[in-house]
Design a protein around this motif. Structure first.
Motif, PDB file in Angstrom:
ATOM      1  N   PRO A 163       0.691  -1.417  -0.361  1.00 39.22           N
ATOM      2  CA  PRO A 163      -0.248  -0.193   0.405  1.00 39.22           C
ATOM      3  C   PRO A 163       0.925   1.074  -0.113  1.00 39.22           C
ATOM      4  N   LEU A 164       2.252   1.553   0.160  1.00 44.15           N
ATOM      5  CA  LEU A 164       2.909   2.588   0.470  1.00 44.15           C
ATOM      6  C   LEU A 164       3.299   2.835  -0.872  1.00 44.15           C
ATOM      7  N   VAL A 165       3.866   1.582  -1.251  1.00 49.14           N
ATOM      8  CA  VAL A 165       4.413   1.795  -2.375  1.00 49.14           C
ATOM      9  C   VAL A 165       3.462   2.373  -3.396  1.00 49.14           C
ATOM     10  N   LEU A 166       2.161   1.688  -3.626  1.00 51.65           N
ATOM     11  CA  LEU A 166       0.869   1.929  -4.278  1.00 51.65           C
ATOM     12  C   LEU A 166       0.333   3.809  -4.080  1.00 51.65           C
ATOM     13  N   VAL A 167       0.374   4.056  -2.705  1.00 55.12           N
ATOM     14  CA  VAL A 167       0.295   5.268  -2.576  1.00 55.12           C
ATOM     15  C   VAL A 167       1.023   6.117  -2.955  1.00 55.12           C
ATOM     16  N   THR A 168       2.427   5.979  -2.642  1.00 56.83           N
ATOM     17  CA  THR A 168       3.829   6.968  -3.214  1.00 56.83           C
ATOM     18  C   THR A 168       3.573   7.014  -4.596  1.00 56.83           C
ATOM     19  N   VAL A 169       3.474   6.211  -5.442  1.00 60.74           N
ATOM     20  CA  VAL A 169       3.371   6.064  -6.940  1.00 60.74           C
ATOM     21  C   VAL A 169       2.160   6.711  -7.380  1.00 60.74           C
ATOM     22  N   ALA A 170       1.614   6.494  -7.128  1.00 59.40           N
ATOM     23  CA  ALA A 170      -0.056   6.891  -7.554  1.00 59.40           C
ATOM     24  C   ALA A 170      -0.543   8.579  -6.926  1.00 59.40           C
ATOM     25  N   SER A 171       0.026   9.022  -6.090  1.00 55.24           N
ATOM     26  CA  SER A 171       0.480  10.291  -5.678  1.00 55.24           C
ATOM     27  C   SER A 171       1.110  10.967  -6.990  1.00 55.24           C
ATOM     28  N   ALA A 172       1.973  10.524  -7.468  1.00 55.99           N
ATOM     29  CA  ALA A 172       3.593  11.340  -8.605  1.00 55.99           C
ATOM     30  C   ALA A 172       2.492  10.968  -9.669  1.00 55.99           C
ATOM     31  N   TRP A 173       2.053  10.479  -9.907  1.00 57.86           N
ATOM     32  CA  TRP A 173       1.636   9.898 -10.918  1.00 57.86           C
ATOM     33  C   TRP A 173       0.279  11.189 -10.931  1.00 57.86           C
ATOM     34  N   GLN A 174      -0.594  11.921 -10.098  1.00 58.16           N
ATOM     35  CA  GLN A 174      -1.090  12.162 -10.148  1.00 58.16           C
ATOM     36  C   GLN A 174      -0.803  13.654 -10.509  1.00 58.16           C
ATOM     37  N   LEU A 175      -0.115  13.991  -9.688  1.00 57.06           N
ATOM     38  CA  LEU A 175       1.106  15.581  -9.713  1.00 57.06           C
ATOM     39  C   LEU A 175       1.301  15.696 -11.427  1.00 57.06           C
ATOM     40  N   VAL A 176       1.920  14.500 -11.739  1.00 57.57           N
ATOM     41  CA  VAL A 176       1.855  14.453 -12.809  1.00 57.57           C
ATOM     42  C   VAL A 176       1.108  14.890 -13.892  1.00 57.57           C
ATOM     43  N   ALA A 177      -0.558  14.127 -13.494  1.00 58.53           N
ATOM     44  CA  ALA A 177      -1.539  14.386 -14.504  1.00 58.53           C
ATOM     45  C   ALA A 177      -1.913  15.452 -14.607  1.00 58.53           C
ATOM     46  N   LEU A 178      -1.979  16.493 -13.367  1.00 59.75           N
ATOM     47  CA  LEU A 178      -2.327  17.978 -12.839  1.00 59.75           C
ATOM     48  C   LEU A 178      -0.495  18.647 -13.231  1.00 59.75           C
ATOM     49  N   ASP A 179      -0.129  17.845 -14.266  1.00 54.12           N
ATOM     50  CA  ASP A 179       0.367  18.832 -14.614  1.00 54.12           C
ATOM     51  C   ASP A 179       1.165  20.542 -13.349  1.00 54.12           C
ATOM     52  N   VAL A 180       1.396  19.263 -11.816  1.00 53.47           N
ATOM     53  CA  VAL A 180       1.784  20.127 -10.890  1.00 53.47           C
ATOM     54  C   VAL A 180       3.591  20.173 -11.512  1.00 53.47           C
ATOM     55  N   VAL A 181       3.964  18.583 -11.320  1.00 52.94           N
ATOM     56  CA  VAL A 181       5.562  18.120 -11.551  1.00 52.94           C
ATOM     57  C   VAL A 181       5.206  17.873 -11.948  1.00 52.94           C
ATOM     58  N   THR A 182       6.821  17.770 -13.628  1.00 56.10           N
ATOM     59  CA  THR A 182       7.213  17.223 -13.907  1.00 56.10           C
ATOM     60  C   THR A 182       8.003  15.285 -14.197  1.00 56.10           C
TER      61      THR A 182
ATOM     62  N   PHE B 258     -16.786 -11.808   8.586  1.00 53.04           N
ATOM     63  CA  PHE B 258     -15.861 -10.910   9.210  1.00 53.04           C
ATOM     64  C   PHE B 258     -16.022 -10.703   7.102  1.00 53.04           C
ATOM     65  N   ASP B 259     -15.449  -9.718   7.875  1.00 53.00           N
ATOM     66  CA  ASP B 259     -15.167  -8.914   5.159  1.00 53.00           C
ATOM     67  C   ASP B 259     -13.462  -7.997   5.220  1.00 53.00           C
ATOM     68  N   LEU B 260     -12.722  -9.348   4.881  1.00 57.00           N
ATOM     69  CA  LEU B 260     -11.542  -8.941   4.723  1.00 57.00           C
ATOM     70  C   LEU B 260     -11.172  -9.005   3.528  1.00 57.00           C
ATOM     71  N   VAL B 261     -10.226  -7.708   3.061  1.00 56.47           N
ATOM     72  CA  VAL B 261      -9.480  -6.709   1.911  1.00 56.47           C
ATOM     73  C   VAL B 261      -8.088  -6.938   2.179  1.00 56.47           C
ATOM     74  N   ALA B 262      -7.375  -6.948   1.270  1.00 65.03           N
ATOM     75  CA  ALA B 262      -6.079  -6.473   0.841  1.00 65.03           C
ATOM     76  C   ALA B 262      -6.066  -6.637  -0.452  1.00 65.03           C
ATOM     77  N   ALA B 263      -5.142  -5.914  -0.440  1.00 58.19           N
ATOM     78  CA  ALA B 263      -4.792  -4.439  -1.929  1.00 58.19           C
ATOM     79  C   ALA B 263      -3.734  -4.875  -2.085  1.00 58.19           C
ATOM     80  N   PHE B 264      -2.470  -5.370  -3.127  1.00 54.82           N
ATOM     81  CA  PHE B 264      -0.963  -4.630  -2.879  1.00 54.82           C
ATOM     82  C   PHE B 264      -0.663  -5.523  -1.959  1.00 54.82           C
TER      83      PHE B 264
END
Length: 225
Positions: free
Chosen positions: A63-82, A118-124
């Motif tokens: 999850p930490l890797v996913l959040v980091t990569v997705a956050s960077a991807w979002q910043l690029v998509a919004l033209d905040v950073v290159t 129970f209701d269990l979820v695991a992603a990445f």
């Protein structure tokens, strides 16, 4: 009037349906949803944060890797950073992997679940749970881009059969059951497999203690003991 809480598995399904509808509307030309697709990385950020919280911070690395990569991807998509500036920070991924390994050593790898359902979820990442309820009725397990193990050997089913619904996408789930249980496996595999690896099978004795239903794609669901 009694209201039934929407399960985590249902929420994941609804989320996938919404993304599919947005893509379908755009590709068929019914409406320009390009502005919505710009924020798709934020959706992955939310998925990563949800995976952290739902696992009680036991599943950290993926999850930490996913959040980091997705956050960077979002910043690029919004033209905040290159893209070039983002690539300067690629060693941060190594740091996150190291932290996930270190945290994994100090946290217990298997968590107990004593609820009747129970209701269990695991992603990445991974999911390891041992159910201990003496009035077990079933539950839901959803795994995406990871793996999981559900140990039911310490449970009792006073009103069989218990029912466990499993959804495995690009990952696998092992359901561990007592040796004397009769399990009916009714999982639909798509480019995957659903198998009962135990020496005792359903046809060898009467009655059903557990029914495992669900769906797996590019992964598998295995019943073992």
């Amino acid at each position: 009037m009694a209201y039934r809480r929407l399960s985590n598995q249902s929420l994941v399904g609804v989320l996938i349906v919404l993304v599919g509808v947005v893509l379908l509307v755009d590709t068929t030309g019914l409406y320009d949803t390009g502005f919505l697709l710009t924020y798709v990385p934020s959706l992955f950020v939310l998925v990563g944060l949800y995976a952290l919280v739902s696992s009680d911070f036991r599943n950290v690395g993926g999850p930490l890797v996913l959040v980091t990569v997705a956050s960077a991807w979002q910043l690029v998509a919004l033209d905040v950073v290159t893209v070039g500036r983002i690539l300067r920070f690629w060693p941060l991924l190594i740091v996150l992997v190291g932290l996930s390994i270190a945290l994994g050593r100090v946290r217990p790898s298997v968590a107990e679940v004593d609820d009747d359902r129970f209701d269990l979820v695991a992603a990445f990442g991974g999911l390891d749970r041992r159910a201990t309820s003496k009035t077990f009725t079933g539950g839901n397990v959803t795994v995406a881009f990871g793996g999981g193990e559900l140990d039911l050997r310490d449970t009792l089913v006073p009103a069989p059969p218990a029912r466990v619904n499993v959804v495995a996408l690009f990952g696998g789930v092992d359901v561990v059951v007592p040796r004397d249980w009769n399990v009916r496996l009714d999982v639909l595999p798509v480019f995957g497999a659903a198998e009962d690896d135990r020496p005792r099978r359903e046809a060898e004795h009467d009655g059903v203690d557990l029914v495992v239903t669900g769906f797996c794609a590019f992964g598998g669901v295995t019943v073992t003991n």
